[in-house]
Design a protein around this motif. Structure first.
Motif, PDB file in Angstrom:
ATOM      1  N   GLU A 118      10.254  41.711   9.825  1.00 42.47           N
ATOM      2  CA  GLU A 118      11.523  41.827  10.537  1.00 42.47           C
ATOM      3  C   GLU A 118      11.231  42.210  11.996  1.00 42.47           C
ATOM      4  O   GLU A 118      10.595  43.236  12.265  1.00 42.47           O
ATOM      5  N   LEU A 119      11.695  41.380  12.943  1.00 43.42           N
ATOM      6  CA  LEU A 119      11.420  41.624  14.355  1.00 43.42           C
ATOM      7  C   LEU A 119      12.650  42.090  15.124  1.00 43.42           C
ATOM      8  O   LEU A 119      12.536  42.457  16.302  1.00 43.42           O
ATOM      9  N   THR A 120      13.830  42.074  14.486  1.00 46.40           N
ATOM     10  CA  THR A 120      15.062  42.442  15.178  1.00 46.40           C
ATOM     11  C   THR A 120      14.943  43.836  15.802  1.00 46.40           C
ATOM     12  O   THR A 120      14.549  44.798  15.150  1.00 46.40           O
ATOM     13  N   GLY A 121      15.280  43.920  17.102  1.00 49.15           N
ATOM     14  CA  GLY A 121      15.218  45.188  17.823  1.00 49.15           C
ATOM     15  C   GLY A 121      13.894  45.461  18.497  1.00 49.15           C
ATOM     16  O   GLY A 121      13.801  46.336  19.372  1.00 49.15           O
ATOM     17  N   LYS A 122      12.856  44.710  18.150  1.00 44.63           N
ATOM     18  CA  LYS A 122      11.543  44.930  18.755  1.00 44.63           C
ATOM     19  C   LYS A 122      11.487  44.318  20.148  1.00 44.63           C
ATOM     20  O   LYS A 122      12.204  43.365  20.451  1.00 44.63           O
ATOM     21  N   ARG A 123      10.608  44.893  20.987  1.00 50.38           N
ATOM     22  CA  ARG A 123      10.436  44.401  22.357  1.00 50.38           C
ATOM     23  C   ARG A 123       9.057  43.768  22.517  1.00 50.38           C
ATOM     24  O   ARG A 123       8.055  44.277  22.004  1.00 50.38           O
ATOM     25  N   TYR A 124       9.031  42.652  23.257  1.00 49.39           N
ATOM     26  CA  TYR A 124       7.787  41.952  23.589  1.00 49.39           C
ATOM     27  C   TYR A 124       7.849  41.653  25.085  1.00 49.39           C
ATOM     28  O   TYR A 124       8.506  40.711  25.514  1.00 49.39           O
ATOM     29  N   GLY A 125       7.161  42.501  25.873  1.00 47.00           N
ATOM     30  CA  GLY A 125       7.248  42.344  27.322  1.00 47.00           C
ATOM     31  C   GLY A 125       8.660  42.656  27.793  1.00 47.00           C
ATOM     32  O   GLY A 125       9.203  43.740  27.548  1.00 47.00           O
ATOM     33  N   LYS A 126       9.312  41.670  28.432  1.00 51.24           N
ATOM     34  CA  LYS A 126      10.678  41.846  28.924  1.00 51.24           C
ATOM     35  C   LYS A 126      11.717  41.366  27.914  1.00 51.24           C
ATOM     36  O   LYS A 126      12.915  41.377  28.182  1.00 51.24           O
ATOM     37  N   LEU A 127      11.247  40.939  26.739  1.00 51.63           N
ATOM     38  CA  LEU A 127      12.131  40.364  25.732  1.00 51.63           C
ATOM     39  C   LEU A 127      12.488  41.361  24.633  1.00 51.63           C
ATOM     40  O   LEU A 127      11.619  42.079  24.125  1.00 51.63           O
ATOM     41  N   THR A 128      13.772  41.389  24.256  1.00 51.24           N
ATOM     42  CA  THR A 128      14.243  42.176  23.121  1.00 51.24           C
ATOM     43  C   THR A 128      14.781  41.214  22.066  1.00 51.24           C
ATOM     44  O   THR A 128      15.627  40.357  22.369  1.00 51.24           O
ATOM     45  N   VAL A 129      14.273  41.326  20.836  1.00 53.74           N
ATOM     46  CA  VAL A 129      14.703  40.432  19.760  1.00 53.74           C
ATOM     47  C   VAL A 129      16.086  40.860  19.279  1.00 53.74           C
ATOM     48  O   VAL A 129      16.295  42.015  18.873  1.00 53.74           O
TER      49      VAL A 129
END
Length: 268
Positions: free
Chosen positions: A4-15
């Motif tokens: 589950e990736l909802t709510g996680k951040r990757y760089g400037k991106l929020t899922v």
């Protein structure tokens, strides 16, 4: 079980949420960039760190604003060629706009929208490019126009017209004298790892990146300590370029850490 990736951040991106879409077996996620734009990305692109924003940040190898003959690159588009290369929107000096891939532009074979196909080739005799002065036209080699040039050091050399115009060739090679002091760490040359020089055998225009026709993917790789390290296969050319860049940074960190350990041991 899928992570589950909802709510996680990757760089400037929020899922934001998971979609019902799939690509190559990967879940497609709806994401919001810090700039406000929203995009959909596969879990693979998010997890491998290749995509850290919606594209609002300048990408390595951005061609926007560069000129290739009569063509000026306006922007990168979302369209792709059959082999998944990004298409760039270009405006010709005649006013017409065309979509072209990076390798088509950087190869030097396409310099207009087609309006100048039948025009007389430009005569470069007498012109200077860095330390090189063009003496005469040599002829075509493998489809590329070449010129006899005299370097300021006195040597003569044959150079591709495209390399003269895009600044890749500025001397006969005397600027890259073997007398230059190079820095080696654990048997690896730092200058070689960081150099922007591209081999003549390279056809992609990006160091350490090539297209595998059998897999139909862009392959990123890097030489480190005498071995070739595979960095991944990608559908998108820019993703492979970014993977190569991250590979350079990773291995440079390894070398610096190793050098630091040696210095600490020497001080003891």
């Amino acid at each position: 079980m899928k992570r589950e990736l909802t709510g996680k951040r990757y760089g400037k991106l929020t899922v934001l949420n998971k979609t019902d879409k799939r690509k190559n077996g990967c879940i497609i996620w709806h994401c919001r960039c810090d700039c406000g734009n929203e995009i959909e990305l596969s879990s693979r692109k998010l997890k491998n760190g290749v995509t850290n924003s919606c594209g609002c940040e300048a990408r390595p190898g951005d061609l926007t604003g560069q000129r290739f003959g009569s063509l000026t690159v306006l922007e990168q588009t979302d369209q792709r060629t059959a082999n998944r290369s990004v298409l760039w929107r270009c405006r010709c000096d005649c006013g017409k706009e065309v979509l072209l891939a990076r390798n088509v532009l950087t190869s030097g074979n396409t310099t207009s929208c087609g309006c100048g196909v039948h025009k007389e080739p430009e005569n470069l005799t007498g012109k200077r490019f860095g330390k090189l002065t063009v003496i005469s036209y040599q002829g075509k080699v493998n489809g590329h126009r070449t010129w006899n040039c005299r370097c300021d050091c006195g040597k003569t050399t044959v150079v591709r017209e495209s390399n003269l115009k895009n600044g890749l060739s500025k001397s006969c090679g005397c600027e890259h004298s073997p007398k230059k002091i190079l820095h080696f760490v654990d048997g690896t040359c730092l200058e070689h790892l960081q150099t922007s020089h591209i081999s003549k055998a390279n056809t992609s225009g990006a160091r350490g990146v090539y297209f595998n026709k059998q897999r139909k993917k862009w392959i990123a790789q890097i030489m480190f300590r005498g071995k070739c390290h595979y960095l991944g296969g990608f559908d998108d050319f820019d993703e492979a370029v970014e993977a190569r860049k991250q590979g350079e940074e990773m291995f440079l960190d390894v070398l610096r850490a190793h050098q630091g350990e040696k210095q600490s041991q020497a001080e003891k």
